[in-house]
Scaffold this motif. Structure first.
Motif, PDB file in Angstrom:
ATOM      1  N   VAL A 164      21.428 -70.140 -80.313  1.00 59.89           N
ATOM      2  CA  VAL A 164      22.631 -70.600 -79.458  1.00 59.89           C
ATOM      3  C   VAL A 164      22.160 -71.656 -78.503  1.00 59.89           C
ATOM      4  N   PRO A 165      22.537 -72.736 -79.004  1.00 64.14           N
ATOM      5  CA  PRO A 165      22.420 -74.037 -78.043  1.00 64.14           C
ATOM      6  C   PRO A 165      23.205 -73.679 -76.604  1.00 64.14           C
ATOM      7  N   ILE A 166      22.363 -74.066 -75.427  1.00 58.24           N
ATOM      8  CA  ILE A 166      23.085 -73.800 -74.428  1.00 58.24           C
ATOM      9  C   ILE A 166      22.901 -75.337 -73.465  1.00 58.24           C
ATOM     10  N   GLN A 167      23.714 -75.646 -72.892  1.00 56.05           N
ATOM     11  CA  GLN A 167      23.741 -77.012 -71.927  1.00 56.05           C
ATOM     12  C   GLN A 167      24.387 -76.660 -70.488  1.00 56.05           C
ATOM     13  N   TYR A 168      23.534 -77.056 -69.492  1.00 51.84           N
ATOM     14  CA  TYR A 168      24.141 -76.825 -68.331  1.00 51.84           C
ATOM     15  C   TYR A 168      23.686 -78.002 -67.224  1.00 51.84           C
ATOM     16  N   GLY A 169      24.638 -78.034 -66.143  1.00 49.72           N
ATOM     17  CA  GLY A 169      24.483 -79.261 -65.314  1.00 49.72           C
ATOM     18  C   GLY A 169      25.225 -78.904 -63.670  1.00 49.72           C
ATOM     19  N   HIS A 170      24.776 -79.823 -63.055  1.00 51.85           N
ATOM     20  CA  HIS A 170      25.215 -79.662 -61.658  1.00 51.85           C
ATOM     21  C   HIS A 170      26.429 -80.050 -61.248  1.00 51.85           C
ATOM     22  N   LEU A 171      27.612 -79.733 -60.818  1.00 49.20           N
ATOM     23  CA  LEU A 171      28.869 -80.082 -60.472  1.00 49.20           C
ATOM     24  C   LEU A 171      29.107 -80.422 -59.034  1.00 49.20           C
ATOM     25  N   GLY A 172      27.848 -81.021 -58.376  1.00 51.97           N
ATOM     26  CA  GLY A 172      28.248 -81.631 -57.047  1.00 51.97           C
ATOM     27  C   GLY A 172      28.532 -80.525 -55.822  1.00 51.97           C
ATOM     28  N   PHE A 173      29.090 -81.047 -54.929  1.00 53.91           N
ATOM     29  CA  PHE A 173      29.273 -80.371 -53.836  1.00 53.91           C
ATOM     30  C   PHE A 173      30.658 -79.823 -53.720  1.00 53.91           C
ATOM     31  N   ALA A 174      30.938 -78.812 -54.590  1.00 45.92           N
ATOM     32  CA  ALA A 174      32.244 -78.231 -54.765  1.00 45.92           C
ATOM     33  C   ALA A 174      32.662 -76.901 -54.055  1.00 45.92           C
ATOM     34  N   ASN A 175      32.212 -75.824 -54.695  1.00 47.19           N
ATOM     35  CA  ASN A 175      32.454 -74.634 -54.157  1.00 47.19           C
ATOM     36  C   ASN A 175      31.236 -74.249 -52.999  1.00 47.19           C
ATOM     37  N   SER A 176      30.135 -74.945 -53.552  1.00 45.69           N
ATOM     38  CA  SER A 176      28.957 -75.045 -52.462  1.00 45.69           C
ATOM     39  C   SER A 176      28.053 -76.283 -53.083  1.00 45.69           C
ATOM     40  N   ASP A 177      26.843 -76.192 -52.525  1.00 42.45           N
ATOM     41  CA  ASP A 177      26.243 -77.823 -52.982  1.00 42.45           C
ATOM     42  C   ASP A 177      25.520 -77.341 -54.303  1.00 42.45           C
ATOM     43  N   GLY A 178      25.646 -75.974 -54.905  1.00 47.16           N
ATOM     44  CA  GLY A 178      24.644 -75.823 -56.102  1.00 47.16           C
ATOM     45  C   GLY A 178      25.343 -75.205 -57.300  1.00 47.16           C
ATOM     46  N   ASP A 179      26.617 -75.691 -57.499  1.00 52.92           N
ATOM     47  CA  ASP A 179      27.476 -75.227 -58.384  1.00 52.92           C
ATOM     48  C   ASP A 179      26.973 -75.736 -59.724  1.00 52.92           C
ATOM     49  N   ILE A 180      27.047 -74.936 -61.101  1.00 53.09           N
ATOM     50  CA  ILE A 180      26.502 -75.423 -62.293  1.00 53.09           C
ATOM     51  C   ILE A 180      27.689 -75.036 -63.124  1.00 53.09           C
ATOM     52  N   TYR A 181      27.952 -75.727 -64.559  1.00 60.90           N
ATOM     53  CA  TYR A 181      28.483 -75.279 -65.366  1.00 60.90           C
ATOM     54  C   TYR A 181      27.538 -74.919 -66.421  1.00 60.90           C
ATOM     55  N   VAL A 182      27.819 -74.154 -67.210  1.00 56.11           N
ATOM     56  CA  VAL A 182      26.815 -73.530 -68.545  1.00 56.11           C
ATOM     57  C   VAL A 182      27.986 -73.546 -69.888  1.00 56.11           C
ATOM     58  N   PHE A 183      27.425 -74.494 -70.708  1.00 63.42           N
ATOM     59  CA  PHE A 183      28.460 -74.969 -71.867  1.00 63.42           C
ATOM     60  C   PHE A 183      27.828 -74.161 -73.181  1.00 63.42           C
ATOM     61  N   PHE A 184      28.634 -73.599 -74.015  1.00 65.24           N
ATOM     62  CA  PHE A 184      28.032 -73.222 -75.476  1.00 65.24           C
ATOM     63  C   PHE A 184      28.733 -74.091 -76.423  1.00 65.24           C
ATOM     64  N   PRO A 185      28.103 -75.261 -76.737  1.00 67.24           N
ATOM     65  CA  PRO A 185      28.863 -76.138 -77.640  1.00 67.24           C
ATOM     66  C   PRO A 185      29.337 -75.709 -78.914  1.00 67.24           C
ATOM     67  N   GLU A 186      28.518 -74.681 -79.423  1.00 69.56           N
ATOM     68  CA  GLU A 186      28.778 -74.017 -81.023  1.00 69.56           C
ATOM     69  C   GLU A 186      30.130 -73.388 -80.943  1.00 69.56           C
ATOM     70  N   SER A 187      30.423 -72.605 -79.711  1.00 71.63           N
ATOM     71  CA  SER A 187      31.514 -71.897 -79.532  1.00 71.63           C
ATOM     72  C   SER A 187      32.728 -72.305 -78.654  1.00 71.63           C
ATOM     73  N   ASN A 188      32.483 -73.473 -78.190  1.00 73.64           N
ATOM     74  CA  ASN A 188      33.014 -74.476 -77.438  1.00 73.64           C
ATOM     75  C   ASN A 188      33.681 -73.621 -76.283  1.00 73.64           C
ATOM     76  N   VAL A 189      32.607 -72.718 -75.669  1.00 76.27           N
ATOM     77  CA  VAL A 189      33.192 -72.022 -74.496  1.00 76.27           C
ATOM     78  C   VAL A 189      32.248 -72.594 -73.145  1.00 76.27           C
ATOM     79  N   MET A 190      33.037 -73.011 -72.178  1.00 77.81           N
ATOM     80  CA  MET A 190      32.639 -73.330 -70.828  1.00 77.81           C
ATOM     81  C   MET A 190      32.708 -72.639 -69.988  1.00 77.81           C
ATOM     82  N   VAL A 191      31.651 -72.287 -69.054  1.00 75.34           N
ATOM     83  CA  VAL A 191      31.582 -71.295 -67.976  1.00 75.34           C
ATOM     84  C   VAL A 191      31.630 -72.173 -66.763  1.00 75.34           C
ATOM     85  N   VAL A 192      32.743 -72.047 -65.826  1.00 72.18           N
ATOM     86  CA  VAL A 192      32.693 -73.156 -64.592  1.00 72.18           C
ATOM     87  C   VAL A 192      32.679 -72.356 -63.433  1.00 72.18           C
ATOM     88  N   SER A 193      32.187 -71.241 -63.309  1.00 68.17           N
ATOM     89  CA  SER A 193      32.005 -70.425 -62.144  1.00 68.17           C
ATOM     90  C   SER A 193      33.216 -70.585 -61.154  1.00 68.17           C
TER      91      SER A 193
END
Length: 312
Positions: A164-193
Motif C-alpha cells: 500500500v503506497p501512502i502519501q502524507y503532507g502538512h495542511l498549514g494552520f487550519a484546525n491547528s498548526d500541525g494538521d496533515i492529510y493521509v492519502f492512499f492513491p491506489e484506493s483514492n481515499v483521502m483522510v483529511v482529519s
C-alpha cells in the motif's frame, strides 16, 4: 448481539472481499449499545468509526498501520476490534493527523507495543506542552514520553506499507498548526482529519495555530488534490466527496469575507455574532456559535494575513 467470533468472521469476509462495501460491524459493550462500526473501503483499508474520531486501518501482509487512534476511553475497545481482523501481526505505524486527544488517544498503548508514531513536527511540540484550549475551557497536560511521535516531518512524506503506497503532507494552520492529510492513491481515499467534519462547522483551535485563513487554504489545497471519485474520510461522520469539500471551502470563504469586512469597519465581536454571518449555512453545518467565536478570535490573531485569499 455480535460475539467476538462473529466479528472475526465478518472482518475476514471483509478482507476477502466477500462482503462488498459497507455492512457495518457493531461492537457492543456491557450496556448492549453499539459503539464502534467497521467499514471496508478496499482490500487493504478499513474505516472504523465511533472511537471519538474516524480511524483508518491499513492491513499489510506483515502488520497493520493506523491513521489516528480515537479517544483514550475508546482505545481498549478500538484496539480489541483491530486485533480481531484475523491477523496476529501488530500495529507497526500510527499516524497522528493532529495533536488533539480524539486523534492521539491510542498513542501510549501502541507505542508500548512497538508502533512507530508519525506526525507533523508541530503535533509533537503540542503533545509535549501544557496547552489551554479556550474553546473547550480545558487544559491539556504534557503526554507521557511514550505518547510522543517518534518520526516527524515538516512538508510532505511518503512510504509503502506492504503493498500500500501512502502519501502524507502538512495542511498549514487550519484546525491547528500541525494538521496533515493521509492519502492512499491506489484506493483514492483521502483522510483529511479535522479539516472536515460531516454535517458540522469546522473546529479551529486558535490556541495552537488554527484559524479561518488557514482553513480556507487547507480546503483549497485539498480540493486541488482530490477528484470526483475520491472518498474523503472526515474527522467525524460519514465518507464525504469533493463536492462536500468544495461546499465547505465556499462557506469558509464567504464567512471569512463577511467577518473581515466587519473587522475593517471596527465592528466588535458581539455585533458580529448578532449579524449571523453563517445564517444560510447553518441548516447544513449546525449550531454556529463556536465556529463564529473561533473565526473571530483566530482572525484577530492573524490580522496581518487577512487579505490573503485562496480562491479559484
Amino acid at each position: 448481539m455480535f460475539t467476538s467470533s462473529d466479528r472475526r468472521d465478518f472482518l475476514r469476509l471483509c478482507m476477502s472481499g466477500a462482503v462488498g462495501l459497507c455492512v457495518p460491524i457493531f461492537v457492543r459493550g456491557q450496556s448492549g449499545e453499539a459503539s464502534l462500526q467497521a467499514l471496508k473501503l478496499s482490500d487493504n483499508l478499513i474505516l472504523i468509526s465511533g472511537a471519538g474520531a474516524n480511524v483508518v486501518l491499513v492491513v499489510g501482509p506483515d502488520g497493520l498501520a493506523m491513521v489516528d487512534g480515537g479517544l483514550p476511553e475508546h482505545s481498549a475497545e478500538l484496539l480489541s476490534l483491530v486485533s480481531e481482523q484475523g491477523h496476529s501481526n501488530p500495529v507497526k505505524v500510527l499516524f497522528n493527523t493532529n495533536w488533539h486527544l480524539e486523534h492521539t488517544g491510542s498513542n501510549e498503548a501502541l507505542a508500548k507495543a512497538g508502533a512507530k508514531i508519525v506526525a507533523h513536527a508541530n503535533t509533537r511540540k503540542w503533545l509535549k506542552t501544557r496547552v489551554l484550549v479556550e474553546l473547550q475551557n480545558r487544559t491539556f497536560t504534557p503526554r507521557l514520553p511514550e505518547a510522543i511521535p517518534t518520526e516527524t516531518f515538516y512538508t510532505t512524506g511518503k512510504m509503502t506499507f506492504g503493498p500500500v503506497p501512502i502519501q502524507y503532507g502538512h495542511l498549514g494552520f487550519a484546525n491547528s498548526d500541525g494538521d496533515i492529510y493521509v492519502f492512499f492513491p491506489e484506493s483514492n481515499v483521502m483522510v483529511v482529519s479535522d479539516i472536515l467534519r460531516a454535517g458540522q462547522h469546522p473546529f479551529m483551535d486558535y490556541n495552537t495555530g488554527g484559524w479561518m485563513g488557514g482553513m480556507e487554504e487547507a480546503t483549497y489545497v485539498l480540493n486541488k488534490m482530490v477528484d470526483a471519485q475520491t472518498r474523503i474520510v472526515p474527522a467525524l461522520g460519514a465518507l464525504q466527496t469533493k463536492q462536500d469539500l468544495k461546499a465547505e471551502h465556499d462557506m469558509i470563504a464567504t464567512v471569512r469575507d463577511r467577518i473581515g469586512a466587519m473587522l475593517t469597519k471596527g465592528i466588535g465581536y458581539s455585533e458580529i455574532v448578532a449579524a449571523a454571518p453563517t445564517k444560510e449555512f447553518d441548516a447544513r453545518y449546525g449550531q454556529p456559535d463556536q465556529f463564529v467565536t473561533s473565526a473571530y478570535r483566530g482572525m484577530m490573531r492573524n490580522l496581518h494575513e487577512t487579505g490573503v485569499r485562496f480562491r479559484d
